[in-house]
Design a protein around this motif. Sequence first.
Motif, PDB file in Angstrom:
ATOM      1  N   GLU A  58      52.030  43.811  34.014  1.00  0.00           N
ATOM      2  CA  GLU A  58      51.254  42.607  34.658  1.00  0.00           C
ATOM      3  C   GLU A  58      50.180  42.078  33.966  1.00  0.00           C
ATOM      4  O   GLU A  58      49.456  43.081  33.161  1.00  0.00           O
ATOM      5  CB  GLU A  58      50.574  42.879  35.937  1.00  0.00           C
ATOM      6  N   ALA A  59      50.075  40.865  33.486  1.00  0.00           N
ATOM      7  CA  ALA A  59      49.082  40.476  32.423  1.00  0.00           C
ATOM      8  C   ALA A  59      47.549  40.117  33.242  1.00  0.00           C
ATOM      9  O   ALA A  59      47.843  39.707  34.277  1.00  0.00           O
ATOM     10  CB  ALA A  59      49.333  39.029  31.997  1.00  0.00           C
ATOM     11  N   PRO A  73      37.144  40.100  36.083  1.00  0.00           N
ATOM     12  CA  PRO A  73      38.010  38.980  36.692  1.00  0.00           C
ATOM     13  C   PRO A  73      37.402  38.599  37.935  1.00  0.00           C
ATOM     14  O   PRO A  73      37.312  37.286  38.279  1.00  0.00           O
ATOM     15  CB  PRO A  73      39.146  39.197  36.785  1.00  0.00           C
ATOM     16  N   VAL A  93      46.664  31.552  30.217  1.00  0.00           N
ATOM     17  CA  VAL A  93      47.236  32.806  30.562  1.00  0.00           C
ATOM     18  C   VAL A  93      48.757  32.708  30.742  1.00  0.00           C
ATOM     19  O   VAL A  93      49.459  33.517  29.970  1.00  0.00           O
ATOM     20  CB  VAL A  93      46.696  33.360  31.917  1.00  0.00           C
ATOM     21  N   ASN A 113      48.896  36.245  37.205  1.00  0.00           N
ATOM     22  CA  ASN A 113      48.352  35.954  38.484  1.00  0.00           C
ATOM     23  C   ASN A 113      48.101  34.412  38.555  1.00  0.00           C
ATOM     24  O   ASN A 113      47.728  34.079  37.637  1.00  0.00           O
ATOM     25  CB  ASN A 113      47.111  36.762  38.426  1.00  0.00           C
ATOM     26  N   GLU A 145      52.344  36.053  40.497  1.00  0.00           N
ATOM     27  CA  GLU A 145      51.780  36.736  41.780  1.00  0.00           C
ATOM     28  C   GLU A 145      50.824  35.834  42.252  1.00  0.00           C
ATOM     29  O   GLU A 145      49.811  35.351  41.550  1.00  0.00           O
ATOM     30  CB  GLU A 145      51.136  38.124  41.196  1.00  0.00           C
ATOM     31  N   ASP A 176      48.686  41.574  46.776  1.00  0.00           N
ATOM     32  CA  ASP A 176      47.583  41.960  47.896  1.00  0.00           C
ATOM     33  C   ASP A 176      48.088  42.101  49.125  1.00  0.00           C
ATOM     34  O   ASP A 176      47.183  41.687  50.033  1.00  0.00           O
ATOM     35  CB  ASP A 176      46.224  41.480  47.551  1.00  0.00           C
ATOM     36  N   GLU A 232      50.655  48.990  44.870  1.00  0.00           N
ATOM     37  CA  GLU A 232      49.582  48.715  43.749  1.00  0.00           C
ATOM     38  C   GLU A 232      48.610  49.726  43.923  1.00  0.00           C
ATOM     39  O   GLU A 232      48.225  50.062  44.642  1.00  0.00           O
ATOM     40  CB  GLU A 232      49.086  47.577  43.226  1.00  0.00           C
TER      41      GLU A 232
HETATM   42  P1  C2E Z   1      45.324  41.949  41.179  1.00  0.00           P
HETATM   43  O1  C2E Z   1      46.227  40.887  40.828  1.00  0.00           O
HETATM   44  O2  C2E Z   1      45.545  42.578  42.477  1.00  0.00           O
HETATM   45  O3  C2E Z   1      45.302  43.167  40.071  1.00  0.00           O
HETATM   46  C1  C2E Z   1      45.156  44.462  40.456  1.00  0.00           C
HETATM   47  C2  C2E Z   1      43.625  45.149  39.975  1.00  0.00           C
HETATM   48  O4  C2E Z   1      43.715  46.300  40.426  1.00  0.00           O
HETATM   49  C3  C2E Z   1      43.220  44.764  38.690  1.00  0.00           C
HETATM   50  O5  C2E Z   1      42.066  44.592  38.505  1.00  0.00           O
HETATM   51  C4  C2E Z   1      43.657  46.327  37.889  1.00  0.00           C
HETATM   52  O6  C2E Z   1      43.025  46.748  36.751  1.00  0.00           O
HETATM   53  C5  C2E Z   1      43.402  47.123  39.188  1.00  0.00           C
HETATM   54  N1  C2E Z   1      44.191  48.326  39.180  1.00  0.00           N
HETATM   55  C6  C2E Z   1      45.372  48.582  38.666  1.00  0.00           C
HETATM   56  N2  C2E Z   1      45.849  49.803  38.999  1.00  0.00           N
HETATM   57  C7  C2E Z   1      44.722  50.592  39.754  1.00  0.00           C
HETATM   58  C8  C2E Z   1      44.706  51.723  40.119  1.00  0.00           C
HETATM   59  O7  C2E Z   1      45.511  52.695  40.108  1.00  0.00           O
HETATM   60  N3  C2E Z   1      43.517  52.026  40.775  1.00  0.00           N
HETATM   61  C9  C2E Z   1      42.440  51.138  40.706  1.00  0.00           C
HETATM   62  N4  C2E Z   1      41.181  51.539  41.339  1.00  0.00           N
HETATM   63  N5  C2E Z   1      42.577  49.833  40.157  1.00  0.00           N
HETATM   64  C10 C2E Z   1      43.674  49.459  39.805  1.00  0.00           C
HETATM   65  P2  C2E Z   1      41.450  43.558  37.630  1.00  0.00           P
HETATM   66  O8  C2E Z   1      42.133  43.743  36.203  1.00  0.00           O
HETATM   67  O9  C2E Z   1      39.924  43.878  37.384  1.00  0.00           O
HETATM   68  O10 C2E Z   1      41.696  42.151  38.451  1.00  0.00           O
HETATM   69  C11 C2E Z   1      41.342  41.962  39.207  1.00  0.00           C
HETATM   70  C12 C2E Z   1      41.890  40.703  40.131  1.00  0.00           C
HETATM   71  O11 C2E Z   1      41.345  39.680  39.193  1.00  0.00           O
HETATM   72  C13 C2E Z   1      43.234  40.658  40.234  1.00  0.00           C
HETATM   73  O12 C2E Z   1      43.728  41.401  41.135  1.00  0.00           O
HETATM   74  C14 C2E Z   1      43.695  39.263  40.291  1.00  0.00           C
HETATM   75  O13 C2E Z   1      43.488  38.844  41.482  1.00  0.00           O
HETATM   76  C15 C2E Z   1      42.319  38.698  39.420  1.00  0.00           C
HETATM   77  N6  C2E Z   1      42.968  38.153  38.093  1.00  0.00           N
HETATM   78  C16 C2E Z   1      43.227  38.831  37.050  1.00  0.00           C
HETATM   79  N7  C2E Z   1      43.656  38.361  35.991  1.00  0.00           N
HETATM   80  C17 C2E Z   1      43.767  36.802  36.392  1.00  0.00           C
HETATM   81  C18 C2E Z   1      44.493  35.605  36.073  1.00  0.00           C
HETATM   82  O14 C2E Z   1      44.841  35.618  34.751  1.00  0.00           O
HETATM   83  N8  C2E Z   1      44.331  34.628  36.821  1.00  0.00           N
HETATM   84  C19 C2E Z   1      43.985  34.716  38.177  1.00  0.00           C
HETATM   85  N9  C2E Z   1      43.941  33.624  38.815  1.00  0.00           N
HETATM   86  N10 C2E Z   1      43.337  35.652  38.732  1.00  0.00           N
HETATM   87  C20 C2E Z   1      43.507  36.985  37.913  1.00  0.00           C
END
Ligand code: C2E
Length: 283
Positions: A58-59, A73, A93, A113, A145, A176, A232
């Motif tokens: 996942e990017a 983010p 992205v 995402n 996603e 989610d 996840e």
């Molecule tokens: P998401 O798509 O549900 O991504 C999963 C988040 O959970 C990611 O946080 C990831 O780092 C975190 N995570 C993964 N495995 C674990 C784990 O084992 N434990 C814990 N505590 N956390 C874990 P991140 O990278 O901070 O991203 C947060 C949200 O930001 C993402 O949720 C997504 O909704 C959004 N996001 C990130 N990149 C993009 C993007 O390129 N475009 C858009 N529209 N939204 C994005």
Amino acid sequence: RAKAEGRGEIRFFEAEMDRMLHDRRALQADLALSVSRNELQLFYQPQSRISGEIIGFEALLRWDHLRRGFVPPNTFIPLAEETGLINEIGEWVLREACREAASWRKPLQIAINLSPLQLRQGDFVSLVHSVLLENNLAPDRLVLEITEGALMDDYSRAVSILRRVKALGVRIAMDDFGTGYSSLSYLQSFPFDKIKIDQTFISNLDRNAQSAAIVRAVLALGHNLDLITVAEGVETPEQLTILRNDGCNEIQGYLIGRPQPIEEYAAIVGRSTGKNARIVVAG
Ligand code: C2E
Ligand code: MG
Ligand code: MG
Ligand code: MG
């Protein structure tokens, strides 16, 4: 005296609000320049089968702000959505992730995402189509996603766009799952291939009987609807064992690997340009 104190508090509150608004606008202005300043970056987190075999990444977007450092983010995506800048960022992205995945020797999946606003963009379907063609990337390697809440505001339009994207061969995942407001009928109307069970349920899995029951029910629902189920936020071997026993198909989480620059996963993707191509990643 209480009154005077109250007024003082209000003035303090107003000053604080003012500062926050100002800060927000400053951040938004910087965000508008982030693409051209090359401050945006993608981290990649592995996704594996329940057996541990890695099937894709996942990017996840990172913003390395000149002075503030990494801005998460969950802070800047909402700001980008407010100004409409998310379309430009989202397109970056998509292009960047597809270009990266096309350079791998292994035909692994790449998940990105999507913001709901991107579905309302001029022609999202042809954008995806042309990016796939430009990079010569097989459509079934791309996974989009999208969160439940994201689909709500323009239901029928979102359904039609996702159906057309899916007709290209691209896969769609509901992100989610369990945290939004949508009804289960969404699972029927939208052409999902996967459902990703939100990490809040997974983190309580081995401690809370209710979370365990919800996860089990969602897994059963997914199987009955012929959907691939993904957990996840899997962090512990205990959680993995429960998920395996309950028939979960795929997992993602710190137990398998953290989001990192792709160089850290060069050995897994078979990336020829990676400096650390010989380092074997644990997990
Ligand atoms: P998401 O798509 O549900 O991504 C999963 C988040 O959970 C990611 O946080 C990831 O780092 C975190 N995570 C993964 N495995 C674990 C784990 O084992 N434990 C814990 N505590 N956390 C874990 P991140 O990278 O901070 O991203 C947060 C949200 O930001 C993402 O949720 C997504 O909704 C959004 N996001 C990130 N990149 C993009 C993007 O390129 N475009 C858009 N529209 N939204 C994005
Ligand atoms: Mg996601
Ligand atoms: Mg998620
Ligand atoms: Mg999320």
